[in-house]
Write a protein that holds these residues in place. Structure first.
Motif, PDB file in Angstrom:
ATOM      1  N   CYS A 166       0.781  -1.070   0.021  1.00 17.45           N
ATOM      2  CA  CYS A 166       0.074   0.052  -0.046  1.00 17.45           C
ATOM      3  C   CYS A 166       0.870   1.453   0.114  1.00 17.45           C
ATOM      4  O   CYS A 166       0.710   2.239  -0.714  1.00 17.45           O
ATOM      5  CB  CYS A 166      -0.727  -0.023   1.245  1.00 17.45           C
ATOM      6  N   GLY A 167       2.165   1.453   0.859  1.00 19.20           N
ATOM      7  CA  GLY A 167       3.008   2.159   0.740  1.00 19.20           C
ATOM      8  C   GLY A 167       3.706   2.778  -0.658  1.00 19.20           C
ATOM      9  O   GLY A 167       3.765   3.789  -1.002  1.00 19.20           O
ATOM     10  N   SER A 168       3.935   1.579  -1.312  1.00 18.48           N
ATOM     11  CA  SER A 168       4.399   1.647  -2.678  1.00 18.48           C
ATOM     12  C   SER A 168       3.424   1.969  -3.686  1.00 18.48           C
ATOM     13  O   SER A 168       3.883   2.842  -4.211  1.00 18.48           O
ATOM     14  CB  SER A 168       4.732   0.211  -3.016  1.00 18.48           C
ATOM     15  N   ILE A 169       2.136   1.722  -3.367  1.00 16.48           N
ATOM     16  CA  ILE A 169       1.163   2.025  -4.413  1.00 16.48           C
ATOM     17  C   ILE A 169       1.120   3.697  -4.084  1.00 16.48           C
ATOM     18  O   ILE A 169       1.088   4.382  -5.169  1.00 16.48           O
ATOM     19  CB  ILE A 169      -0.175   1.702  -4.230  1.00 16.48           C
ATOM     20  N   ALA A 170       0.895   4.232  -2.884  1.00 19.29           N
ATOM     21  CA  ALA A 170       0.948   5.808  -2.673  1.00 19.29           C
ATOM     22  C   ALA A 170       1.989   6.496  -2.924  1.00 19.29           C
ATOM     23  O   ALA A 170       1.924   7.663  -3.621  1.00 19.29           O
ATOM     24  CB  ALA A 170       0.851   5.780  -1.199  1.00 19.29           C
TER      25      ALA A 170
END
Length: 661
Positions: free
Chosen positions: A186-190
């Motif tokens: 999720c952090g990588s997507i953001a």
């Protein structure tokens, strides 16, 4: 210990001796039996509250706590805060947990969870880090803290506060559990790192399938959110077929959690939208109303709301969308840089223009702007329409007038919008398209001065870097001084910033060279920045074209070998030549001029010769010409008659001849 607490402890111990610790239904029955005998038995009330919480009956537990009064709430502060959190009263849960924070470690956990759901991610992350530095008291608490810290980091990235996140890259520990791998994804997507997110999501799914402590039903429930996130990543990467295949594997009707079901239905429609917009709208609205204790975050709600509006617009429900967005604006600040509000403004503009673009749509949206002149979303929409028609001047004028209105405001929020990095960057980009470099430097200087005066810590680093680089192009000492101060602030924030160090040397090297003399020596030499295999001398000798040196005394004349070359005959197409064309004859050089302008033209008759003489500008005016009442061309008439320069001595009519009508 007071007498009331001692009595409650005795009642509690007697109840626990009567039941099994693992059977919460039996504990609840025993507590109810004790309360029938004495409704004010605080110990029995506390046992009942705990049993209800264990049975996930949070509303009932909160009702018992409210009926028990302040004495029960004080005795069960942790349970009270947790019940408030689970029933969706997050603000009160945070207040209760914060008041009793020092009483137990569990209170800090509840406060961290409540602030997380309230989207106070920085505060929540700070609390989780505080808990991680203390010794754990419960089994698997360390693992839970790691999972929750990763979730808070990911939410900070989504909220636009990635500079507060210490951990930007997933570690080996993140790949050991499916929860930590999912949070890292999720952090990588953001951050826009979609390739890495695709790998992490697949890793999370594999770890979940391999988890021995989970039942088959639990695995299926945990894999659904991972699959939904995979669909989003694959669609963003352009892998539409893979995203559709994953969507076909999900049966949204069998998902029990309403929030997960809502996201699943949304992503399935986004990857495979039906041709019939009315059918898509019905499928989108099939999910029931989401529970208060599990509402999506603001950025998720904004996407869902925008998708719903898009389907309504496709279904041509323009008045309904206009009314819905107008009611949404009533409780929102204006102007604002909130993405959810500004995206709704774009939808409102589309509804007002009924999906029209060009001049027709622009005319309708400009009428809406008259009612909401400070709506950032509307202004950006109009600027986009101006740019589609290559009307950069109107786009710049609209944004400049908006900025002038905000500069006259005394509201601090309005000033923050005026100097928002995104809006400043838009105006600078428009200036650069028109080559207005001075305006670019002026705008950057104003924006950088505002943020530095307000707070160096809050000043956007990207804006300061762009402003410093733009000011270096100026030769004015005041611009270079401001650029140096900007780079000083950046170095104070990040001492190892090579860009800021080089910018500081470039700024002070011409106005205060003694200030950066020692620092200039620390910068890398130019030959270190050029790859070793590149030889500048060889490039110049072999790749840079040079003009041939002229011979001595030749001046600027052509060489003899070029002047002696025979002229190349031009070839004409037969279709373009006249029928009587004779290649042996030289064409008339005046063939392109009108007949009366050629030197061979000879007027016929007496009047024609006089007119030709009068049309010769600058020529001698003969008596015959003057008698005829004509004047040379290009000279304004001076006769008494009105307009054409004709003589006032007109010939008289002959007798016996009347006017002809």
């Amino acid at each position: 210990m007071t007498a009331a607490v001692a009595s409650a402890a005795q009642s509690l111990s007697s109840l626990l001796r009567q039941t099994s610790l693992d059977d919460h239904d039996e504990i609840l029955k025993a507590a109810n039996g004790a309360l029938k005998k004495s409704k004010t038995d605080t110990g029995a009330q506390l046992v009942k509250v705990v049993a209800l919480l264990k049975l996930d009956r949070y509303d009932d537990a909160l009702r018992v706590l409210e009926e028990g009064g302040d004495q029960l709430k004080k005795l069960a502060q942790l349970e009270y805060a947790y019940a408030l959190y689970k029933t969706g009263d997050l603000q009160k849960a945070e207040e209760v947990a914060k008041e009793a924070k020092g009483l137990s470690r569990g209170m800090t956990h509840v406060e961290a969870q409540a602030t997380y759901r309230l989207e106070k991610f920085a505060q929540s992350l700070s609390l989780y880090r505080e808990l991680a530095q203390q010794p754990t008291e419960v089994e698997n608490e360390e693992n839970d803290l790691k999972i929750n810290t990763g979730a808070a980091d990911a939410q900070l990235e989504w909220a636009g506060y990635g500079d507060l996140v210490h951990k930007k890259r997933p570690s080996r520990d993140d790949l050991e559990a499916f929860e930590t791998a999912y949070n890292a994804a999720c952090g990588s997507i953001a951050r826009g790192e979609l390739q890495q997110a695709e790998f992490l999501l697949q890793r999370a799914k594999d770890l979940c399938n391999a988890a021995e402590e989970l039942s088959t039903e639990d695995k299926e429930a945990e894999i659904v959110p991972i699959t939904i996130q995979q669909m989003f990543v694959l669609s963003r990467l352009g892998k539409t077929e893979q995203a559709e295949k994953l969507g076909s594997e999900i049966n949204a009707a069998n998902i029990s959690d309403p929030t997960t079901k809502k996201f699943a239905q949304n992503n399935i429609l986004a990857t495979n939208l039906p041709e019939n917009p009315f059918l898509a709208q019905r499928l989108f609205n099939e999910t029931p109303e989401l529970p208060k204790n599990d509402l999506p975050f603001s950025f998720q709600s904004a996407i869902l709301r925008q998708n719903g509006y898009a389907l309504d617009l496709l279904s041509m429900k323009y008045p309904g969308v206009a009314r819905s967005t107008a009611s949404f604006f009533e409780n929102q600040p204006c102007p604002t840089t909130s993405p959810s509000v500004n995206s709704a403004s774009v939808v409102h503009a589309a509804a007002a223009a009924q999906n029209q673009v060009g001049k027709a749509g622009l005319q309708e949206i400009l009428r809406v702007l008259e009612r909401r002149p400070n709506d950032v979303g509307l202004i950006l929409t109009i600027i986009q329409l101006y740019l589609l028609t290559n009307n950069h001047g109107s786009a710049i004028s609209l944004l400049e007038s908006f900025f002038k209105r905000l500069e006259t405001s005394t509201s601090e929020a309005d000033q923050d919008v005026r100097f928002a990095p995104g809006l400043v960057g838009l105006l600078v980009s428009l200036y650069r398209v028109q080559g207005r470099k001075a305006h670019v430097r002026t705008e950057f200087a104003k924006s950088a001065s505002y943020w530095r005066q307000k707070s160096t810590a809050k000043a956007p680093a990207s804006l300061l870097r762009a402003a410093g680089a733009a000011l270096l192009e100026s030769s004015k000492p005041e611009d270079l001084t401001l650029a140096g101060e900007i780079f000083d602030d950046l170095l104070e924030r990040e001492p190892n910033d090579a860009f800021a160090a080089a910018g500081r040397v470039a700024a002070y090297s011409t106005i205060q060279p003694e200030k950066v003399h020692s620092e200039a020596a620390k910068l890398p030499a130019a030959n270190r920045l050029v790859p070793s295999m590149i030889d500048a001398v060889d490039l110049e000798e072999g790749g840079v074209p040079r003009a041939p040196a002229p011979p001595v005394g030749a001046g600027k004349k052509r060489p003899a070998d070029e002047t002696n070359k025979p002229a190349v005959k031009k070839r004409f197409r037969k279709s373009r030549l006249p029928k009587d064309y004779d290649p042996s004859k030289t064409p008339d050089p005046e063939r392109w001029l009108p007949l009366r302008d050629r030197s061979t033209y000879k007027p016929k008759g007496k009047k024609g010769k006089q007119k030709a003489a009068a049309l010769t500008q600058g020529g001698v005016v003969t008596d015959k010409v003057a008698d005829a009442g004509l004047e040379p061309a290009g000279v304004e008439g001076k006769g008494k008659s009105g307009g054409g320069g004709a003589s006032s001595n007109k010939s008289k009519k002959k007798k016996g001849k009347g006017n002809k009508w």
